[in-house]
Design a protein around this motif. Sequence first.
Motif, PDB file in Angstrom:
ATOM      1  N   GLN A 122       4.520 -14.182  -9.360  1.00  0.00           N
ATOM      2  CA  GLN A 122       3.387 -14.715  -8.600  1.00  0.00           C
ATOM      3  C   GLN A 122       3.790 -15.075  -7.165  1.00  0.00           C
ATOM      4  O   GLN A 122       4.962 -15.293  -6.868  1.00  0.00           O
ATOM      5  CB  GLN A 122       2.820 -15.957  -9.296  1.00  0.00           C
ATOM      6  N   LEU A 123       2.789 -15.128  -6.269  1.00  0.00           N
ATOM      7  CA  LEU A 123       3.008 -15.520  -4.883  1.00  0.00           C
ATOM      8  C   LEU A 123       3.651 -16.906  -4.838  1.00  0.00           C
ATOM      9  O   LEU A 123       3.328 -17.762  -5.652  1.00  0.00           O
ATOM     10  CB  LEU A 123       1.677 -15.542  -4.115  1.00  0.00           C
ATOM     11  N   HIS A 124       4.548 -17.087  -3.891  1.00  0.00           N
ATOM     12  CA  HIS A 124       5.270 -18.359  -3.669  1.00  0.00           C
ATOM     13  C   HIS A 124       6.345 -18.633  -4.726  1.00  0.00           C
ATOM     14  O   HIS A 124       7.005 -19.664  -4.667  1.00  0.00           O
ATOM     15  CB  HIS A 124       4.315 -19.569  -3.559  1.00  0.00           C
ATOM     16  N   GLU A 125       6.509 -17.736  -5.706  1.00  0.00           N
ATOM     17  CA  GLU A 125       7.622 -17.906  -6.656  1.00  0.00           C
ATOM     18  C   GLU A 125       8.911 -17.445  -5.981  1.00  0.00           C
ATOM     19  O   GLU A 125       8.897 -16.480  -5.210  1.00  0.00           O
ATOM     20  CB  GLU A 125       7.375 -17.093  -7.938  1.00  0.00           C
ATOM     21  N   PRO A 126      10.053 -18.104  -6.282  1.00  0.00           N
ATOM     22  CA  PRO A 126      11.308 -17.772  -5.590  1.00  0.00           C
ATOM     23  C   PRO A 126      11.808 -16.342  -5.810  1.00  0.00           C
ATOM     24  O   PRO A 126      12.606 -15.851  -5.035  1.00  0.00           O
ATOM     25  CB  PRO A 126      12.311 -18.786  -6.155  1.00  0.00           C
ATOM     26  N   THR A 127      11.313 -15.667  -6.862  1.00  0.00           N
ATOM     27  CA  THR A 127      11.768 -14.288  -7.139  1.00  0.00           C
ATOM     28  C   THR A 127      10.775 -13.223  -6.670  1.00  0.00           C
ATOM     29  O   THR A 127      11.002 -12.034  -6.857  1.00  0.00           O
ATOM     30  CB  THR A 127      12.012 -14.090  -8.653  1.00  0.00           C
ATOM     31  N   TYR A 128       9.655 -13.652  -6.058  1.00  0.00           N
ATOM     32  CA  TYR A 128       8.644 -12.682  -5.597  1.00  0.00           C
ATOM     33  C   TYR A 128       9.201 -11.779  -4.495  1.00  0.00           C
ATOM     34  O   TYR A 128       9.967 -12.214  -3.644  1.00  0.00           O
ATOM     35  CB  TYR A 128       7.403 -13.426  -5.054  1.00  0.00           C
ATOM     36  N   ASP A 129       8.785 -10.506  -4.513  1.00  0.00           N
ATOM     37  CA  ASP A 129       9.096  -9.578  -3.417  1.00  0.00           C
ATOM     38  C   ASP A 129       7.957  -8.559  -3.312  1.00  0.00           C
ATOM     39  O   ASP A 129       7.508  -8.013  -4.323  1.00  0.00           O
ATOM     40  CB  ASP A 129      10.431  -8.870  -3.670  1.00  0.00           C
ATOM     41  N   PHE A 130       7.490  -8.316  -2.109  1.00  0.00           N
ATOM     42  CA  PHE A 130       6.378  -7.386  -1.867  1.00  0.00           C
ATOM     43  C   PHE A 130       6.775  -5.962  -2.272  1.00  0.00           C
ATOM     44  O   PHE A 130       7.843  -5.488  -1.877  1.00  0.00           O
ATOM     45  CB  PHE A 130       6.003  -7.426  -0.381  1.00  0.00           C
ATOM     46  N   PRO A 131       5.940  -5.260  -3.051  1.00  0.00           N
ATOM     47  CA  PRO A 131       6.280  -3.877  -3.428  1.00  0.00           C
ATOM     48  C   PRO A 131       6.081  -2.897  -2.264  1.00  0.00           C
ATOM     49  O   PRO A 131       4.984  -2.773  -1.734  1.00  0.00           O
ATOM     50  CB  PRO A 131       5.313  -3.555  -4.576  1.00  0.00           C
ATOM     51  N   ASP A 132       7.166  -2.201  -1.890  1.00  0.00           N
ATOM     52  CA  ASP A 132       7.120  -1.271  -0.753  1.00  0.00           C
ATOM     53  C   ASP A 132       6.054  -0.185  -0.895  1.00  0.00           C
ATOM     54  O   ASP A 132       5.472   0.261   0.092  1.00  0.00           O
ATOM     55  CB  ASP A 132       8.488  -0.604  -0.565  1.00  0.00           C
ATOM     56  N   GLU A 133       5.791   0.245  -2.144  1.00  0.00           N
ATOM     57  CA  GLU A 133       4.838   1.351  -2.340  1.00  0.00           C
ATOM     58  C   GLU A 133       3.405   0.972  -1.976  1.00  0.00           C
ATOM     59  O   GLU A 133       2.542   1.836  -1.855  1.00  0.00           O
ATOM     60  CB  GLU A 133       4.916   1.909  -3.778  1.00  0.00           C
ATOM     61  N   LEU A 134       3.159  -0.337  -1.773  1.00  0.00           N
ATOM     62  CA  LEU A 134       1.809  -0.775  -1.368  1.00  0.00           C
ATOM     63  C   LEU A 134       1.533  -0.549   0.109  1.00  0.00           C
ATOM     64  O   LEU A 134       0.384  -0.553   0.535  1.00  0.00           O
ATOM     65  CB  LEU A 134       1.638  -2.275  -1.645  1.00  0.00           C
ATOM     66  N   ILE A 135       2.601  -0.380   0.901  1.00  0.00           N
ATOM     67  CA  ILE A 135       2.415  -0.242   2.362  1.00  0.00           C
ATOM     68  C   ILE A 135       1.515   0.946   2.670  1.00  0.00           C
ATOM     69  O   ILE A 135       0.510   0.825   3.376  1.00  0.00           O
ATOM     70  CB  ILE A 135       3.780  -0.115   3.096  1.00  0.00           C
ATOM     71  N   ASP A 136       1.852   2.101   2.102  1.00  0.00           N
ATOM     72  CA  ASP A 136       1.081   3.327   2.359  1.00  0.00           C
ATOM     73  C   ASP A 136      -0.371   3.175   1.909  1.00  0.00           C
ATOM     74  O   ASP A 136      -1.300   3.592   2.609  1.00  0.00           O
ATOM     75  CB  ASP A 136       1.753   4.508   1.633  1.00  0.00           C
ATOM     76  N   THR A 137      -0.586   2.542   0.746  1.00  0.00           N
ATOM     77  CA  THR A 137      -1.953   2.321   0.233  1.00  0.00           C
ATOM     78  C   THR A 137      -2.756   1.460   1.202  1.00  0.00           C
ATOM     79  O   THR A 137      -3.898   1.788   1.540  1.00  0.00           O
ATOM     80  CB  THR A 137      -1.902   1.632  -1.154  1.00  0.00           C
ATOM     81  N   GLY A 138      -2.161   0.374   1.659  1.00  0.00           N
ATOM     82  CA  GLY A 138      -2.843  -0.524   2.595  1.00  0.00           C
ATOM     83  C   GLY A 138      -3.222   0.173   3.890  1.00  0.00           C
ATOM     84  O   GLY A 138      -4.351   0.023   4.384  1.00  0.00           O
ATOM     85  N   VAL A 139      -2.289   0.968   4.421  1.00  0.00           N
ATOM     86  CA  VAL A 139      -2.548   1.713   5.668  1.00  0.00           C
ATOM     87  C   VAL A 139      -3.736   2.652   5.467  1.00  0.00           C
ATOM     88  O   VAL A 139      -4.654   2.701   6.292  1.00  0.00           O
ATOM     89  CB  VAL A 139      -1.302   2.510   6.113  1.00  0.00           C
ATOM     90  N   LYS A 140      -3.739   3.371   4.344  1.00  0.00           N
ATOM     91  CA  LYS A 140      -4.807   4.356   4.086  1.00  0.00           C
ATOM     92  C   LYS A 140      -6.171   3.699   3.940  1.00  0.00           C
ATOM     93  O   LYS A 140      -7.171   4.219   4.442  1.00  0.00           O
ATOM     94  CB  LYS A 140      -4.463   5.165   2.828  1.00  0.00           C
ATOM     95  N   VAL A 141      -6.223   2.539   3.256  1.00  0.00           N
ATOM     96  CA  VAL A 141      -7.523   1.846   3.100  1.00  0.00           C
ATOM     97  C   VAL A 141      -8.042   1.398   4.462  1.00  0.00           C
ATOM     98  O   VAL A 141      -9.209   1.629   4.798  1.00  0.00           O
ATOM     99  CB  VAL A 141      -7.412   0.630   2.120  1.00  0.00           C
ATOM    100  N   PHE A 142      -7.182   0.781   5.261  1.00  0.00           N
ATOM    101  CA  PHE A 142      -7.596   0.329   6.598  1.00  0.00           C
ATOM    102  C   PHE A 142      -8.025   1.522   7.476  1.00  0.00           C
ATOM    103  O   PHE A 142      -8.996   1.439   8.212  1.00  0.00           O
ATOM    104  CB  PHE A 142      -6.484  -0.463   7.268  1.00  0.00           C
ATOM    105  N   GLU A 143      -7.272   2.610   7.389  1.00  0.00           N
ATOM    106  CA  GLU A 143      -7.579   3.809   8.190  1.00  0.00           C
ATOM    107  C   GLU A 143      -8.976   4.349   7.806  1.00  0.00           C
ATOM    108  O   GLU A 143      -9.761   4.726   8.674  1.00  0.00           O
ATOM    109  CB  GLU A 143      -6.506   4.876   7.923  1.00  0.00           C
ATOM    110  N   GLU A 144      -9.261   4.328   6.526  1.00  0.00           N
ATOM    111  CA  GLU A 144     -10.563   4.799   6.021  1.00  0.00           C
ATOM    112  C   GLU A 144     -11.673   3.888   6.533  1.00  0.00           C
ATOM    113  O   GLU A 144     -12.762   4.366   6.902  1.00  0.00           O
ATOM    114  CB  GLU A 144     -10.519   4.804   4.492  1.00  0.00           C
ATOM    115  N   ILE A 145     -11.424   2.578   6.591  1.00  0.00           N
ATOM    116  CA  ILE A 145     -12.423   1.622   7.101  1.00  0.00           C
ATOM    117  C   ILE A 145     -12.713   1.921   8.584  1.00  0.00           C
ATOM    118  O   ILE A 145     -13.872   1.898   9.014  1.00  0.00           O
ATOM    119  CB  ILE A 145     -11.934   0.164   6.908  1.00  0.00           C
ATOM    120  N   VAL A 146     -11.669   2.219   9.359  1.00  0.00           N
ATOM    121  CA  VAL A 146     -11.849   2.544  10.784  1.00  0.00           C
ATOM    122  C   VAL A 146     -12.752   3.769  10.919  1.00  0.00           C
ATOM    123  O   VAL A 146     -13.674   3.789  11.743  1.00  0.00           O
ATOM    124  CB  VAL A 146     -10.479   2.800  11.490  1.00  0.00           C
TER     125      VAL A 146
END
Length: 369
Positions: free
Chosen positions: A343-367
Amino acid sequence: MNSLIQLRHTLHKHPEIAGEESQTAQRILDFFKPLNPDETIEGLGGTGLAFIFKGKNPGKRLLFRCELDALPIEEKGNPSYQSTVSGKAHLCGHDGHMAIICGLGEKLAQVRPESGEVVLLFQPAEETGEGAQAILNDSRFEEVRPDYAFALHNLPGFPLHQVVLRKGTFAAGSTGMRLHFTGKTSHSAHPDAGINPAQALAQLMHQLPQLPKEIPGFSLLTLIHAELGSLAFGTSAGKGSLSMTLRAYDQKDLDLLIEKAQALAKKIASEERLKLEVEFVEKFAVSHNDQELYEVVKVAAEQLRLNAVEKAEPFNWSEDFGLFSQHCPSFLFGLGSGENCPQLHEPTYDFPDELIDTGVKVFEEIVKK
């Protein structure tokens, strides 16, 4: 490894907490220099940055926002790019959110929007609820004041890449409230010669958490800290404090809860002959999603064949982006970061790198929409 993942790992290694994000801002600035945005605004609301990409034709101004700050928590996970700063770490995924907005910057540098403008905003101090207000208070905000604002947050516990949507309230509004009581210190052998706040604290600790029952919509009051006197056995305390977090899905309900909590504290302080001071910290507005923008984001997710779900209830946590929804139609949505992701704010949390491309594509589609 692609440049965005590399950037995230660098940001992860060098976290800076709210109000201290100058190195982080410099790294983002260095990333954007070769992208040649049409305008760059530095030091917005403190350490904030805005990059403006102008379209070929006049039109609406869209703002996409991410957060610069990390958390004052020690990282316990063990990635190869572990935080190099003791007691500070990116345990909320703001490093990933920044990488996504940087990726959108790369796309806009290659192909400007058809019309209007796109503003990429890197906001300081999200975790303390101070950053959005500082941005809005900055006189240069007029140069980037959007017609529409968008943001995303990664969501542990949801399937990876799933798009989580809601109309209306997406995340609760909240505020931290501290009650400071001053009475009169005396010898513990003669407590009647002093005024001890113990009884007031005991009554409030019992009664305050019951207040949400008097509020029409969802609300919650959580006691988080209490303090009474000092560890001196010969002394009857003359000072005390009680801290709590109040939250609600509707701004009116939150305001009503705050009003009731203050009224109860004043009443009990008066009965116990105590002086009362009330302090507010970490204020977050309700994150309200615009109905029309819901359709835009839903269609964007569908075009990318992403699994989009509607969440039945708002999230109980708060997001500083909520303040933007009081100034223009806004939309905050979630991206699943895995059902087994800490969970967020847990000491072992780390953002998954594979989400970067997904996020970029969703925002690009919104533009494009």
